[in-house]
Design a protein around this motif. Structure first.
Motif, PDB file in Angstrom:
ATOM      1  N   LYS A 297      33.838  58.719  40.077  1.00  0.00           N
ATOM      2  CA  LYS A 297      33.495  58.659  38.654  1.00  0.00           C
ATOM      3  C   LYS A 297      34.647  58.091  37.829  1.00  0.00           C
ATOM      4  N   VAL A 298      35.209  56.992  38.316  1.00  0.00           N
ATOM      5  CA  VAL A 298      36.327  56.336  37.638  1.00  0.00           C
ATOM      6  C   VAL A 298      35.948  54.897  37.326  1.00  0.00           C
ATOM      7  N   GLY A 299      36.120  54.503  36.073  1.00  0.00           N
ATOM      8  CA  GLY A 299      35.867  53.132  35.670  1.00  0.00           C
ATOM      9  C   GLY A 299      37.152  52.325  35.637  1.00  0.00           C
ATOM     10  N   VAL A 300      37.056  51.043  35.986  1.00  0.00           N
ATOM     11  CA  VAL A 300      38.222  50.154  36.027  1.00  0.00           C
ATOM     12  C   VAL A 300      37.883  48.896  35.227  1.00  0.00           C
ATOM     13  N   THR A 301      38.691  48.597  34.213  1.00  0.00           N
ATOM     14  CA  THR A 301      38.432  47.458  33.340  1.00  0.00           C
ATOM     15  C   THR A 301      39.726  46.723  33.040  1.00  0.00           C
ATOM     16  N   THR A 302      39.693  45.395  33.188  1.00  0.00           N
ATOM     17  CA  THR A 302      40.807  44.558  32.752  1.00  0.00           C
ATOM     18  C   THR A 302      40.558  44.165  31.302  1.00  0.00           C
ATOM     19  N   ILE A 303      41.536  44.450  30.455  1.00  0.00           N
ATOM     20  CA  ILE A 303      41.415  44.178  29.012  1.00  0.00           C
ATOM     21  C   ILE A 303      42.594  43.310  28.605  1.00  0.00           C
ATOM     22  N   GLY A 304      42.359  42.005  28.502  1.00  0.00           N
ATOM     23  CA  GLY A 304      43.463  41.106  28.172  1.00  0.00           C
ATOM     24  C   GLY A 304      44.518  41.160  29.257  1.00  0.00           C
ATOM     25  N   ASN A 305      45.747  41.499  28.877  1.00  0.00           N
ATOM     26  CA  ASN A 305      46.834  41.584  29.851  1.00  0.00           C
ATOM     27  C   ASN A 305      47.110  43.013  30.309  1.00  0.00           C
ATOM     28  N   ARG A 306      46.108  43.884  30.137  1.00  0.00           N
ATOM     29  CA  ARG A 306      46.241  45.280  30.543  1.00  0.00           C
ATOM     30  C   ARG A 306      45.101  45.664  31.482  1.00  0.00           C
ATOM     31  N   LEU A 307      45.336  46.690  32.289  1.00  0.00           N
ATOM     32  CA  LEU A 307      44.337  47.220  33.209  1.00  0.00           C
ATOM     33  C   LEU A 307      44.162  48.703  32.907  1.00  0.00           C
ATOM     34  N   ARG A 308      42.908  49.138  32.804  1.00  0.00           N
ATOM     35  CA  ARG A 308      42.645  50.530  32.448  1.00  0.00           C
ATOM     36  C   ARG A 308      41.784  51.215  33.500  1.00  0.00           C
ATOM     37  N   LYS A 324      47.953  66.581  33.963  1.00  0.00           N
ATOM     38  CA  LYS A 324      48.557  65.618  34.895  1.00  0.00           C
ATOM     39  C   LYS A 324      47.759  65.501  36.198  1.00  0.00           C
ATOM     40  N   THR A 325      47.205  66.613  36.653  1.00  0.00           N
ATOM     41  CA  THR A 325      46.422  66.576  37.894  1.00  0.00           C
ATOM     42  C   THR A 325      45.211  65.670  37.735  1.00  0.00           C
ATOM     43  N   ARG A 326      44.556  65.775  36.596  1.00  0.00           N
ATOM     44  CA  ARG A 326      43.374  64.944  36.365  1.00  0.00           C
ATOM     45  C   ARG A 326      43.748  63.479  36.157  1.00  0.00           C
ATOM     46  N   MET A 327      44.893  63.239  35.561  1.00  0.00           N
ATOM     47  CA  MET A 327      45.360  61.857  35.416  1.00  0.00           C
ATOM     48  C   MET A 327      45.611  61.235  36.793  1.00  0.00           C
ATOM     49  N   LYS A 328      46.225  62.010  37.667  1.00  0.00           N
ATOM     50  CA  LYS A 328      46.504  61.504  39.015  1.00  0.00           C
ATOM     51  C   LYS A 328      45.217  61.235  39.779  1.00  0.00           C
ATOM     52  N   SER A 329      44.190  62.071  39.555  1.00  0.00           N
ATOM     53  CA  SER A 329      42.926  61.871  40.260  1.00  0.00           C
ATOM     54  C   SER A 329      42.253  60.573  39.826  1.00  0.00           C
ATOM     55  N   ILE A 330      42.427  60.189  38.568  1.00  0.00           N
ATOM     56  CA  ILE A 330      41.883  58.917  38.082  1.00  0.00           C
ATOM     57  C   ILE A 330      42.583  57.753  38.774  1.00  0.00           C
ATOM     58  N   GLN A 331      43.910  57.812  38.817  1.00  0.00           N
ATOM     59  CA  GLN A 331      44.679  56.741  39.462  1.00  0.00           C
ATOM     60  C   GLN A 331      44.311  56.636  40.941  1.00  0.00           C
ATOM     61  N   LYS A 332      44.198  57.782  41.601  1.00  0.00           N
ATOM     62  CA  LYS A 332      43.854  57.787  43.028  1.00  0.00           C
ATOM     63  C   LYS A 332      42.454  57.233  43.259  1.00  0.00           C
ATOM     64  N   GLY A 333      41.506  57.637  42.414  1.00  0.00           N
ATOM     65  CA  GLY A 333      40.130  57.190  42.572  1.00  0.00           C
ATOM     66  C   GLY A 333      39.975  55.695  42.408  1.00  0.00           C
ATOM     67  N   ALA A 334      40.747  55.101  41.496  1.00  0.00           N
ATOM     68  CA  ALA A 334      40.700  53.651  41.309  1.00  0.00           C
ATOM     69  C   ALA A 334      41.397  52.931  42.462  1.00  0.00           C
ATOM     70  N   ALA A 335      42.562  53.454  42.864  1.00  0.00           N
ATOM     71  CA  ALA A 335      43.351  52.793  43.911  1.00  0.00           C
ATOM     72  C   ALA A 335      42.626  52.781  45.252  1.00  0.00           C
ATOM     73  N   GLU A 336      41.742  53.747  45.491  1.00  0.00           N
ATOM     74  CA  GLU A 336      41.025  53.821  46.769  1.00  0.00           C
ATOM     75  C   GLU A 336      40.182  52.582  47.051  1.00  0.00           C
ATOM     76  N   VAL A 337      39.725  51.897  46.009  1.00  0.00           N
ATOM     77  CA  VAL A 337      38.820  50.768  46.215  1.00  0.00           C
ATOM     78  C   VAL A 337      39.409  49.440  45.734  1.00  0.00           C
ATOM     79  N   LEU A 338      40.669  49.451  45.281  1.00  0.00           N
ATOM     80  CA  LEU A 338      41.318  48.224  44.816  1.00  0.00           C
ATOM     81  C   LEU A 338      42.206  47.631  45.894  1.00  0.00           C
ATOM     82  N   SER A 339      42.239  46.324  45.958  1.00  0.00           N
ATOM     83  CA  SER A 339      43.144  45.637  46.883  1.00  0.00           C
ATOM     84  C   SER A 339      44.554  45.588  46.297  1.00  0.00           C
ATOM     85  N   GLY A 340      45.523  45.575  47.204  1.00  0.00           N
ATOM     86  CA  GLY A 340      46.910  45.336  46.816  1.00  0.00           C
ATOM     87  C   GLY A 340      47.432  46.209  45.701  1.00  0.00           C
TER      88      GLY A 340
END
Length: 415
Positions: A297-308, A324-340
């Protein structure tokens, strides 16, 4: 000096500025009141998606069962803080009643039509007012990292297709071909080609400038604390910067709406659903097509020169503390399906309170006992998407016009 106008709009987010805009275009004298700065609430840090395809309401069959394994886990997509709150308990009972086929089937076309109407208005506003907010219509992918999740996605896609939404099923390879930033863990995706995205901050602040140029009085750092009432009729509001008077008053305050309505004895079933986002400098590999990692349940959007990265839902009252725990879960959830994945740089962490109704539909209505008081709230995660059409519908309602879309299913008395 007496501060008087035809209409006061309370709330400087997407819904509020669009309401002020469409009222001003109908020659109403408008005062827009915001307790912080324009776009300092949910419109600031959301996923920046404009998504007619998000027609599935939050309450749906199977949601309760799925949520039970999440609700007390700090890193889960859904977290509920235990509270002795009668209104929250009542809200969840109504939510549970909405998690059925019939209510869901009624809500899908309503959210679909609101989203599509708003998408057209985004285009109109960008052209008419020369707004620049990185608007792009590249669609939206919902990606799956498990075969079980993908099977659920197929069922949802079939349902949305039956309601006239353009969605297509992609294999993992097809998803990576369309969006190379996805990695090999993606087993499939659902793609909607009519969705768009654009900087919500640039849009809302840009509209804030537009409404000023149209003659709207914009009062920031102004918190509404109560009502001015004469013979049981509100004729203005009290604020930390004095009193403001108007014939009509619109509450576009999101999760804070029930505080003011309760002073009038009116109960509005809106609960704050806290969402988080993490925004960083755009890495060398970043998606051109926004996507949602379905299982996380994490959305990933490129906005100009930023990534959210944005997501999660937390019911904890009007609490704006960062977990902080929930912030880390967002980062982890996005990184699981992103390359590099790269180490993020210039990171901004944010949370905001999304106003949620128990049936997943917004409230756009006037109060029956106070017909000069209007509500535009309960948009949940679609406040940015629905901002323009909500503003237009409210202006039509106040101007006693036939609304562009039916408001019957958005009335407060449905609860």
């Amino acid at each position: 000096m007496e501060r008087r106008s035809d209409v006061i709009v309370i709330g400087g987010g997407s819904v509020g500025v669009c309401t002020a805009y469409y009222l001003a275009k109908k020659n109403f004298q408008v005062t827009l009141i915001e307790k912080g700065q324009i776009c300092s609430g949910c419109s600031y840090g959301n996923a920046c998606m404009i998504v007619p395809s998000h027609a599935m309401p939050i309450p749906a069959p199977g949601v309760i069962k799925k949520s039970l394994k999440w609700i007390f886990k700090e890193d889960s997509p859904l977290l509920i803080r235990p509270q002795l709150d009668r209104q929250l308990f009542s809200w969840f009972l109504r939510f549970a009643a909405s998690c059925r086929e019939k209510p869901m089937a009624k809500t899908i076309p309503i959210l679909r039509d609101l989203g599509r109407a708003s998408l057209l208005l985004f285009r109109e506003l960008a052209a008419a007012e020369d707004l620049s907010f990185d608007f792009k219509q590249r669609g939206l992918m919902t990606v799956y990292s498990s075969t079980a999740g993908l099977e659920e996605g197929k069922e949802e896609a079939e349902l949305l297709s039956k309601h006239g939404l353009s969605v297509s099923l992609l294999t993992g390879d097809e998803a990576r071909e369309l969006e190379p930033a996805l990695n090999n863990t993606v087993v499939g995706a659902i793609y909607s080609d009519e969705d768009a995205h654009g900087s919500s901050f640039q849009f809302v602040t840009g509209m804030g400038t537009v409404v000023k140029n149209l003659g709207v009085t914009v009062e920031t750092d102004t918190e509404v604390t109560g009502w001015l009432i004469d013979r049981q009729t509100p004729f203005g509001v009290k604020t930390n910067r004095g009193d403001f008077y108007a014939k009509e008053i619109v509450l576009a305050m999101g999760s804070w709406t029930p505080i003011l309505t309760s002073q009038l004895g009116v109960r509005v079933p809106v609960q704050a659903g806290k969402g988080y986002s993490m925004t960083m400098d755009r890495p060398s590999i970043s998606p051109e097509i926004p996507f949602i990692h379905a299982e996380r349940k994490v959305g990933v959007t490129t906005i100009g020169n930023r990534l959210r990265f944005a997501g999660t839902m937390e019911f904890a009252g009007l609490d704006l503390s960062l977990n902080k725990t929930r912030m880390k879960s967002i980062q982890k959830g996005a990184a699981e399906v992103l390359s590099g994945p790269e180490d993020p740089s210039n990171v901004e962490y944010w949370c905001g309170l999304r106003p949620c109704t128990p049936d997943g539909r917004p409230i756009i209505d006037r109060l029956s006992n106070y017909p000069n008081i209007y509500l535009s709230t309960g948009h949940a995660m679609l406040g940015y998407t629905h901002g323009p059409i909500s503003g237009k519908l409210m202006a039509e309602l106040i101007n006693r016009e036939t609304p562009s879309l039916s408001l019957e299913a958005l009335k407060l008395n449905r609860f």
